[in-house]
Design an enzyme around this catalytic site. Sequence first.
Site, PDB file in Angstrom:
ATOM      1  NE  ARG A  16      -2.725  -1.546   3.227  1.00  0.00           N
ATOM      2  CZ  ARG A  16      -3.103  -1.386   4.493  1.00  0.00           C
ATOM      3  NH1 ARG A  16      -3.897  -0.377   4.819  1.00  0.00           N
ATOM      4  NH2 ARG A  16      -2.676  -2.197   5.428  1.00  0.00           N
ATOM      5  CE  LYS A  23       5.108  -1.740   6.076  1.00  0.00           C
ATOM      6  NZ  LYS A  23       3.738  -2.120   6.450  1.00  0.00           N
ATOM      7  CB  THR A  80       4.344 -12.516  12.628  1.00  0.00           C
ATOM      8  OG1 THR A  80       3.173 -13.221  13.079  1.00  0.00           O
ATOM      9  CG2 THR A  80       3.883 -11.209  11.994  1.00  0.00           C
ATOM     10  NE  ARG A 333      27.086  24.653  -4.604  1.00  0.00           N
ATOM     11  CZ  ARG A 333      27.795  24.794  -5.721  1.00  0.00           C
ATOM     12  NH1 ARG A 333      27.974  26.005  -6.241  1.00  0.00           N
ATOM     13  NH2 ARG A 333      28.294  23.739  -6.319  1.00  0.00           N
ATOM     14  CE1 TYR A 366      30.110  29.729  -6.015  1.00  0.00           C
ATOM     15  CE2 TYR A 366      31.738  30.262  -7.694  1.00  0.00           C
ATOM     16  CZ  TYR A 366      31.125  29.343  -6.865  1.00  0.00           C
ATOM     17  OH  TYR A 366      31.531  28.028  -6.889  1.00  0.00           O
ATOM     18  CE1 TYR A 387      34.787  22.976 -14.597  1.00  0.00           C
ATOM     19  CE2 TYR A 387      32.812  24.063 -15.426  1.00  0.00           C
ATOM     20  CZ  TYR A 387      33.622  22.938 -15.353  1.00  0.00           C
ATOM     21  OH  TYR A 387      33.259  21.801 -16.017  1.00  0.00           O
ATOM     22  CB  ALA A 423      34.998  49.177  -8.294  1.00  0.00           C
TER      23      ALA A 423
HETATM   24  C1  UD1 Z   1       0.004  -8.678  13.435  1.00  0.00           C
HETATM   25  C2  UD1 Z   1      -0.461  -9.674  14.501  1.00  0.00           C
HETATM   26  C3  UD1 Z   1      -1.687  -9.150  15.190  1.00  0.00           C
HETATM   27  C4  UD1 Z   1      -1.437  -7.770  15.755  1.00  0.00           C
HETATM   28  C5  UD1 Z   1      -0.889  -6.837  14.684  1.00  0.00           C
HETATM   29  C6  UD1 Z   1      -0.473  -5.539  15.290  1.00  0.00           C
HETATM   30  C7  UD1 Z   1       0.170 -11.810  13.571  1.00  0.00           C
HETATM   31  C8  UD1 Z   1      -0.277 -13.057  12.936  1.00  0.00           C
HETATM   32  N1  UD1 Z   1      -0.742 -10.923  13.848  1.00  0.00           N
HETATM   33  O1  UD1 Z   1      -1.015  -8.622  12.461  1.00  0.00           O
HETATM   34  O2  UD1 Z   1      -2.033 -10.011  16.247  1.00  0.00           O
HETATM   35  O3  UD1 Z   1      -2.640  -7.253  16.302  1.00  0.00           O
HETATM   36  O4  UD1 Z   1       0.245  -7.417  14.049  1.00  0.00           O
HETATM   37  O5  UD1 Z   1      -0.076  -4.668  14.293  1.00  0.00           O
HETATM   38  O6  UD1 Z   1       1.335 -11.679  13.891  1.00  0.00           O
HETATM   39  N2  UD1 Z   1       6.177  -9.625   8.683  1.00  0.00           N
HETATM   40  C9  UD1 Z   1       7.274 -10.311   8.216  1.00  0.00           C
HETATM   41  N3  UD1 Z   1       7.102 -11.499   7.607  1.00  0.00           N
HETATM   42  C10 UD1 Z   1       5.872 -12.069   7.448  1.00  0.00           C
HETATM   43  C11 UD1 Z   1       4.751 -11.364   7.915  1.00  0.00           C
HETATM   44  C12 UD1 Z   1       4.942 -10.146   8.530  1.00  0.00           C
HETATM   45  O7  UD1 Z   1       8.406  -9.834   8.360  1.00  0.00           O
HETATM   46  O8  UD1 Z   1       5.815 -13.140   6.877  1.00  0.00           O
HETATM   47  C13 UD1 Z   1       6.372  -8.338   9.339  1.00  0.00           C
HETATM   48  C14 UD1 Z   1       5.738  -7.193   8.546  1.00  0.00           C
HETATM   49  O9  UD1 Z   1       6.702  -6.615   7.693  1.00  0.00           O
HETATM   50  C15 UD1 Z   1       5.295  -6.237   9.633  1.00  0.00           C
HETATM   51  C16 UD1 Z   1       5.024  -7.129  10.829  1.00  0.00           C
HETATM   52  O10 UD1 Z   1       5.697  -8.352  10.582  1.00  0.00           O
HETATM   53  O11 UD1 Z   1       6.306  -5.346   9.995  1.00  0.00           O
HETATM   54  C17 UD1 Z   1       3.539  -7.374  11.061  1.00  0.00           C
HETATM   55  O12 UD1 Z   1       2.993  -7.972   9.941  1.00  0.00           O
HETATM   56  P1  UD1 Z   1       1.526  -7.664   9.467  1.00  0.00           P
HETATM   57  O13 UD1 Z   1       1.222  -8.460   8.252  1.00  0.00           O
HETATM   58  O14 UD1 Z   1       1.307  -6.212   9.408  1.00  0.00           O
HETATM   59  O15 UD1 Z   1       0.707  -8.288  10.692  1.00  0.00           O
HETATM   60  P2  UD1 Z   1      -0.821  -8.093  10.948  1.00  0.00           P
HETATM   61  O16 UD1 Z   1      -1.560  -9.027  10.080  1.00  0.00           O
HETATM   62  O17 UD1 Z   1      -1.159  -6.679  10.893  1.00  0.00           O
END
Ligand code: UD1
Length: 452
Positions: A16, A23, A80, A333, A366, A387, A423
């Site tokens: 997004r 990001k 995660t 600069r 300058y 220059y 001058a």
């Molecule tokens: C997650 C939590 C949710 C919590 C929320 C808070 C899980 C399953 N859910 O949801 O309980 O309320 O965060 O914001 O954990 N990321 C990775 N690899 C992955 C997936 C995610 O590195 O495979 C990273 C993302 O870049 C991000 C973070 O983990 O920084 C959270 O991932 P995101 O997909 O936003 O989790 P949510 O579904 O929002």
Amino acid sequence: MNNFKTIILAAGKGTRMKSKLPKVLHKVCGKTMVECVIDEAVKCGSEGICVVVGDKAEMVKDCLKDKGVEFALQAEQLGTGHAVMQAVDFIDEDKDILVLYGDTPLLKAETFEKLISFHREKNYGVSIISANVEDSAGYGHIIRDEKGAFVKNVEYKDCTEEEKLVKEINTGIYIFKGSELKRALGLITNNNAQGEYYLPDALEIILKGEFGADAYVAEDVAEFSGVNSRVQLAEAEKIMRERINLFHMTNGVTIINPEATYIGADVEIGMDTIIYPGCVLEGKTVIGEDCKVGPDCRLTDMILADNVAIQYTTAMESSIGNGTKVGPYAYIRPNCKIGENIKVGDFVEVKNSVIGNGTKISHLTYIGDSDVGERINFGCGTITVNYDGKKKFRTVVEDDVFVGCNANLIAPVTLKQGSYVAAGSTVTNDVPEKCLAVARSRQTNIEGWTKK
Ligand code: UD1
Ligand code: CA
């Protein structure tokens, strides 16, 4: 705090954001989001940091190459829990492991400290930070029993209708006993609505074992907001900006209008300095005491001593000494060392030059690639011609020189100590000490010319 290490999840795609950048490399008050998180973990005493990278991993690694962090690669984003599994070798069984997200730039070290204290007092296997929110849709919901004891986290998509009504959510910040985290990682499955390995499933797994688990309820929800879009990025920027401005005001800096003042996360400002509206202070800028900055200055990686007054000016990668006045409408600069009690006035550009104390460069001038001494007066419209179309050359102006208006100094050239330039001169040869150089054609007046 000690005896803990940190894993930062930063592998997600951030679709997004609609960006070529990963990001976590988007910046809040001049600092990438992932660095904001790293710096707070370090501030809290983290003994090591492992960043889990995935989307555009090489760019993230390159950006963080001097931060002293380790990396784990999550080639496919399977959740995660899966992300933390990639960092399993980083986990020490006898240490606590703090887990954070790389896209939550507003996190504070004090908050980690509170969580870790809570966790250690109760000797829990895992503790998380939760918060009560109006709209809990989309988050993991914290399920408690009738006595209020923690039971489990259920992701929104897996919630029953009743569980959906819960307002306490998982903010996504965890502290684990390393040994318990390792054990839980081996037991997490992807048997759920999204087919992902959920890290929050570790909570229930650990609770069912030897140690307890609980959620520490935080008050300020904004701190945990993740950035998923440019709109959220701007919201985070606003909160961070307010925090930074508040910090400086608390330290004795006057900010005339904080809403129109943009100070980077790493900028330092001394006591009794006044910042007028419209200033953007960036990078490693350091400003001394009793300075007047602005209105409308953009200072990037600048060092200002005390009592400097600078207005309506763009300046970068240079230093300005005590008592010097700059602007309005000056352009400094990179690589200038501007001394004390100097005047750099309107429409003056200075580049890659040293300017000695007490020198005046008041208007329309300058100065480039020059070594300028002390107490020199540059007349209006002086140009160092540095220059020749192929190479750059230096101009040397020794102490107490007086350069008349509209002079061209064709480099390489030296104006020796105490010399004068008439001058309108175009100076191509060195001027000896205390000499007057006149390098212009003489005026002839033609009698009766208008009658013809
Ligand atoms: C997650 C939590 C949710 C919590 C929320 C808070 C899980 C399953 N859910 O949801 O309980 O309320 O965060 O914001 O954990 N990321 C990775 N690899 C992955 C997936 C995610 O590195 O495979 C990273 C993302 O870049 C991000 C973070 O983990 O920084 C959270 O991932 P995101 O997909 O936003 O989790 P949510 O579904 O929002
Ligand atoms: Ca999220």
